[in-house]
Design a protein around this motif. Structure first.
Motif, PDB file in Angstrom:
ATOM      1  N   GLN A  63      44.499  32.843  45.097  1.00  0.00           N
ATOM      2  CA  GLN A  63      44.388  33.582  43.968  1.00  0.00           C
ATOM      3  C   GLN A  63      43.622  34.652  43.879  1.00  0.00           C
ATOM      4  OE1 GLN A  63      44.756  31.081  40.273  1.00  0.00           O
ATOM      5  NE2 GLN A  63      45.584  29.317  41.258  1.00  0.00           N
ATOM      6  N   LYS A  65      42.112  37.616  40.987  1.00  0.00           N
ATOM      7  CA  LYS A  65      42.001  38.242  39.798  1.00  0.00           C
ATOM      8  C   LYS A  65      41.764  39.805  40.183  1.00  0.00           C
ATOM      9  CE  LYS A  65      40.574  34.434  36.877  1.00  0.00           C
ATOM     10  NZ  LYS A  65      39.717  33.661  35.932  1.00  0.00           N
ATOM     11  N   LYS A  80      55.639  43.233  35.919  1.00  0.00           N
ATOM     12  CA  LYS A  80      55.304  42.370  34.644  1.00  0.00           C
ATOM     13  C   LYS A  80      55.309  40.839  34.996  1.00  0.00           C
ATOM     14  CE  LYS A  80      60.447  41.567  34.141  1.00  0.00           C
ATOM     15  NZ  LYS A  80      60.849  42.459  35.341  1.00  0.00           N
ATOM     16  N   LYS A  81      54.750  40.089  34.137  1.00  0.00           N
ATOM     17  CA  LYS A  81      54.377  38.697  34.374  1.00  0.00           C
ATOM     18  C   LYS A  81      55.676  37.856  34.935  1.00  0.00           C
ATOM     19  CE  LYS A  81      52.530  34.483  32.299  1.00  0.00           C
ATOM     20  NZ  LYS A  81      52.337  33.783  30.922  1.00  0.00           N
ATOM     21  N   ALA A 598      50.768  36.216  37.841  1.00  0.00           N
ATOM     22  CA  ALA A 598      50.661  35.228  37.021  1.00  0.00           C
ATOM     23  C   ALA A 598      50.450  35.556  35.508  1.00  0.00           C
ATOM     24  CB  ALA A 598      49.392  34.000  37.504  1.00  0.00           C
ATOM     25  N   SER A 599      49.533  36.800  35.499  1.00  0.00           N
ATOM     26  CA  SER A 599      49.276  37.147  34.139  1.00  0.00           C
ATOM     27  C   SER A 599      49.014  38.796  34.181  1.00  0.00           C
ATOM     28  CB  SER A 599      48.329  36.381  33.590  1.00  0.00           C
ATOM     29  OG  SER A 599      46.909  36.410  34.200  1.00  0.00           O
ATOM     30  N   ILE A 600      49.141  39.226  33.118  1.00  0.00           N
ATOM     31  CA  ILE A 600      48.781  40.575  32.848  1.00  0.00           C
ATOM     32  C   ILE A 600      47.997  40.749  31.540  1.00  0.00           C
ATOM     33  CG2 ILE A 600      49.427  42.987  32.854  1.00  0.00           C
ATOM     34  CD1 ILE A 600      51.828  42.342  34.491  1.00  0.00           C
ATOM     35  N   PRO A 601      46.582  40.402  31.484  1.00  0.00           N
ATOM     36  CA  PRO A 601      45.912  40.534  30.034  1.00  0.00           C
ATOM     37  C   PRO A 601      45.850  41.880  29.498  1.00  0.00           C
ATOM     38  CG  PRO A 601      44.692  40.261  31.611  1.00  0.00           C
ATOM     39  CD  PRO A 601      45.807  40.414  32.670  1.00  0.00           C
ATOM     40  N   ASN A 603      47.384  46.126  28.399  1.00  0.00           N
ATOM     41  CA  ASN A 603      48.479  46.939  28.162  1.00  0.00           C
ATOM     42  C   ASN A 603      48.332  48.274  28.690  1.00  0.00           C
ATOM     43  OD1 ASN A 603      50.202  44.876  26.832  1.00  0.00           O
ATOM     44  ND2 ASN A 603      48.787  44.997  25.005  1.00  0.00           N
ATOM     45  N   VAL A 615      45.382  42.448  36.500  1.00  0.00           N
ATOM     46  CA  VAL A 615      46.600  41.378  37.103  1.00  0.00           C
ATOM     47  C   VAL A 615      45.944  40.200  37.836  1.00  0.00           C
ATOM     48  CG1 VAL A 615      48.439  41.263  38.571  1.00  0.00           C
ATOM     49  CG2 VAL A 615      48.018  43.466  37.465  1.00  0.00           C
ATOM     50  N   GLN A 616      46.626  39.204  37.426  1.00  0.00           N
ATOM     51  CA  GLN A 616      46.328  37.966  38.176  1.00  0.00           C
ATOM     52  C   GLN A 616      47.477  37.358  39.127  1.00  0.00           C
ATOM     53  OE1 GLN A 616      45.140  34.433  35.820  1.00  0.00           O
ATOM     54  NE2 GLN A 616      44.437  33.344  37.526  1.00  0.00           N
TER      55      GLN A 616
END
Length: 850
Positions: A63, A65, A80-81, A598-601, A603, A615-616
């Protein structure tokens, strides 16, 4: 050997709940009685595995980050996620307009700094400048000499002119005095005139004789001129021959020139190859230097650790020596006290006797006294040693080890500095110099090729024409010489004769000219002309001095301070460019590998820092399971063993399929529940590859069974391999376990989820193509294990066998039976009788719960 079979309870928990409910319902309206069944099984070849059961959860260790590494405004989020991305795919971008401007500015600064270094160190430029300055100095020297000569000639000419004018004036004065004397004494003058006339007559006769001699000498002079003309004719003929030979030798000269051009072309080609090899070797040399620097840094660090350990061990050595010295003093004191006590006791016994001591007693007394003396000496020596050790470690040894530590630190720092200097890449100046050498070699090669191409068409037409013209000129000169010789072939030139007669008349006017010259020179030389020549000399001297100073500066070579400052500017500019380029590169986040977002915290449009997670990314193809095994099994678990994995979420058999199995059977519900429980206890689902009434079971794979038991459904969906086994244990509630990491082989197209529960069956032993029989078919008879074999005539035979491994359901038979033979055995189970039966028939292949 203890065999542990993995039990898959989680995947069928809902089904078990249904089974328990059905069992309670059936038990309320039925009664159970034990029954014995006669079963048969065919000995067949199969694959047998011994496994150790465990459980764990899926993890995805690969993984990332991802961050920008620098702050700014998010300009674009390209994914996108949940998106699947490829390696190097752009995920997000920062607003990089200012960063790009910074990179361009840094590139310009670096180019300017590199040009400054090249100008300061370029030997070609220095040589050209030196040549130019040397030419200027030489030209200045020539100009100075010319100016000095002009001034000297001016002064010399004036002095000569003055002397000539004075001499002419003196002659005129004498003539004037003679005329005055002639006027003052007419008679005397007459006499004088007569004398003069006589003298004039004599002079005229002498002059006539001289002129006549000149006239008579005309013919010898003609002969001399004729000889000179003949010599000129011969010289012109010789020049013509030389010119013709030069023209004829042009083709002979062309051959060597062509060979020289070809040799120059080959030399230029060789120089280009050498320059390119030098440029290529720069990278190889740098790689070797970098490896050597890394090795030197590692060696320096090891050396520092060794000398530091030696310094740290000095205190331990001193503590040990001090303890040993103190122990030696204590032991010596005890020995002295004991010897003194023995001596006192022996002396007391002698005094009690009251008489003289025997020789033996005297000898013993002497021994006791000697022992006391030895013990006292040992104590003194031990105390001296303790005093020496008690002063602390040897300062000289401490200083030596501390010096070694300091030296090792300095060496380590020096090695790190050298490594850091090399990690920045090869010297850009050296790289540029070698590239310049390659470019220069290319230019020289092109020039050589052009020269060779020019010679390839034959001799130079211009040179040929020049030599042809020289031949024509030589012919013309020869013709002129011949014409001159022809002109002199008759009598002397009448014109020359007339010119010499005119010279006699011209001599009469010299006196008047002399007077005029004296009058013109009487005022002295021209002051303006002299001042101009002096100013020209001074200017030439000043220019020569400046040229000589410039030449001295150029010959001294480039200024080291200027070169060093220019190189420092290059390093500063390169560092600035690297920083600017790094910030620009960090403004775009690319996927480091294939994976899933996995995630986009954040914007688009957000302001972020260099550490903000943008981005993760998760790599779903690299999956591990963290499982545990207990202390009984851990020694049989090894890295590289295969693991059969059952993921609850991947089980193809649904609860509705099991309910259909129960509903389609004519056997009692408790019997079905028992046999389902036995299958679950073995990690299998009963029913075979087809369900009741021939209905296929989705996702099921049949595995070999026997004639009395239908094939079971294998729920293992994945395979893996053990990659590590913990050396340290974990104890919880008195249970000792060890951690095991399993690398999962994920089929293409399958996407798992982190945290899924997984049952693992670690294959500690597996045999292919072995003869197997059900475990129930094996019995113990005396000291042997036996099976009952059904013979062809219907009779049975008890036969001893040699058993091998077992998977808990079937056992390997190494010796005693043949493939295809039938073994018979009995199985005891409970049969139900009830007024309210569930189902109407037996479920084929459902075994008892074991």
């Amino acid at each position: 050997m203890m065999i542990r079979i993995g039990i898959h309870w989680r995947g069928l928990s809902a089904v078990l709940a249904v089974l328990v409910s059905l069992s309670l319902l059936v038990a309320a309206c039925s009664s159970s009685t034990p029954t014995t069944q006669q079963l048969q099984a065919t000995v067949k070849s199969s694959t047998l595995s011994v496994t150790i059961g465990s459980t764990g959860t899926l993890t995805m260790p690969h993984q990332a980050k991802l961050t920008f590494g620098s702050g700014g405004t998010v300009e674009q989020i390209a994914v996108k996620k949940g998106d699947q991305v490829r390696a190097d795919q752009v995920l997000a971008k920062l607003d990089s307009s200012k960063l790009q401007e910074s990179v361009v500015q840094a590139q310009d600064q670096l180019a300017k700094a590199q040009e400054a270094v090249a100008d300061a160190k370029n030997t070609v430029t220095q040589a050209a400048r030196a040549a130019s300055v040397a030419d200027a100095a030489a030209s200045a020297r020539v100009n100075l000499r010319q100016a000095q000569q002009s001034l000297s000639i001016f002064d010399r000419d004036y002095s000569f002119q003055v002397a000539q004018a004075q001499q002419a004036k003196a002659a005129a004065d004498i003539a004037l005095q003679q005329a005055q004397q002639s006027l003052d004494g007419l008679d005397e003058e007459y006499k004088l005139q007569v004398a003069q006339a006589q003298q004039a007559k004599a002079a005229a006769e002498t002059s006539l004789q001289q002129v006549q001699q000149t006239l008579d000498d005309l013919d010898p002079e003609h002969e001399l001129q004729l000889a000179q003309a003949q010599q000129a004719n011969a010289a012109a003929d010789t020049a013509l021959q030389q010119a013709q030979q030069s023209l004829d030798g042009l083709d002979g000269e062309y051959g060597p020139q062509l060979a020289q051009a070809q040799q120059a072309n080959a030399a230029a080609d060789t120089a280009l190859q050498q320059a390119e090899q030098s440029l290529a070797s720069l990278e190889a040399d740098y790689a070797v230097q970098l490896a050597q620097a890394q090795q030197a840094a590692a060696a320096a660090e090891v050396a520092l650790q060794q000398v530091q350990q030696a310094l740290d061990g000095l205190r331990r050595e001193y503590t040990l020596q001090l303890a040993q010295a103190q122990q030696a003093v204590a032991n010596a004191q005890i020995a002295l006290d004991q010897a003194q006590s023995n001596l006192a006791n022996f002396s007391a016994r002698l005094s009690v006797q009251g008489g003289d001591a025997s020789p033996l007693q005297l000898k013993q007394l002497a021994q006791f006294q000697a022992t006391v003396s030895v013990a006292q000496a040992t104590l003194d020596q031990s105390q001296n040693t303790l005093e020496q050790v008690g002063g602390g470690p040897d300062p000289l040894v401490r200083q030596q080890r501390q010096t070694a530590v300091d030296l090792a630190k300095a060496n380590l720092q020096q090695a790190k500095d050298a490594l850091a200097k090399l990690q920045g890449g090869p010297d850009p100046l050296a790289r540029q110099q070698r590239r310049n050498a390659v470019d220069l070699a290319k230019i020289n090669l092109e020039k050589a090729k052009d020269a060779l191409a020019d010679l390839g068409g034959g001799p130079d037409p211009l040179v040929h024409q020049q030599r042809q013209n020289a031949v024509e000129v030589a012919k013309t000169n020869l013709q002129k010489a011949k014409d001159a010789l022809a002109d002199l072939g008759g009598a002397p030139d009448p014109l020359v004769r007339q010119q010499r007669q005119n010279a006699v008349e011209v001599a009469k006017t010299n006196l008047h000219k002399a007077k005029d010259a004296v009058a013109d020179l009487g005022t002295g030389p021209d002051s303006l002309q002299r001042q101009a020549l002096q100013a020209k000399e001074a200017d030439a001297q000043a220019k020569l001095k400046v040229a000589e100073q410039n030449l001295a500066e150029v010959e001294a070579g480039p200024d080291p301070l200027t070169v060093k400052a220019a190189e420092t500017a290059v390093r500063t500019a390169q560092s600035g460019l690297n920083d600017a380029q790094k910030l620009l590169d960090q403004a775009t986040i690319k996927a480091p590998y294939d994976g899933i977002v996995a995630s986009i915290p954040i914007n688009q449009g957000d302001s972020v820092t260099g550490t903000t997670v943008i981005v993760q990314l998760v790599d779903p193809t690299q999956v591990e399971i963290n499982a545990t095994v207990d202390e009984v099994d851990v020694l049989r678990v090894k890295v590289g063993q295969q693991v059969d994995l059952t993921v609850e979420a991947l089980q193809g058999l649904q609860a509705s399929d099991l309910i259909a199995l129960i509903g389609g059977s004519g056997t009692g519900a408790s019997d079905i529940a028992g046999r389902l429980g036995g299958a679950l206890g073995q990690g299998r689902v009963p029913g075979g590859a087809v369900g009741p009434r021939g209905t296929p079971v989705p996702g099921a794979t049949a595995v070999p069974g026997n004639a009395a038991t239908a094939p079971a459904l294998q729920l293992t969906a994945l395979t893996g391999q053990i990659t590590s086994v913990d050396i340290l244990s974990t104890t919880q509630s008195g249970v000792v376990t060890y951690g095991v990491t399993v690398s999962v082989q994920v089929p293409r197209g399958l996407v798992l989820r982190q945290g899924l529960t997984t049952d693992a069956a670690i294959v500690v032993q597996r045999k292919e193509s072995v003869l197997v029989v059900p475990n129930q078919a094996l019995r113990v008879s005396g000291r042997n294990r036996v099976v009952t074999v059904l013979l062809a005539d219907g009779k049975t035979e008890e036969r001893p066998v040699t058993a091998g491994i077992t998977d808990g359901s079937n056992t390997e038979i190494v010796q005693g039976v043949q493939e295809g033979e039938t073994v018979v055995y009995t199985r005891t189970s409970s049969s139900s009788s009830s007024t309210g039966r569930v189902g109407g028939g037996a479920v084929p292949g459902v075994g008892a719960f074991r």
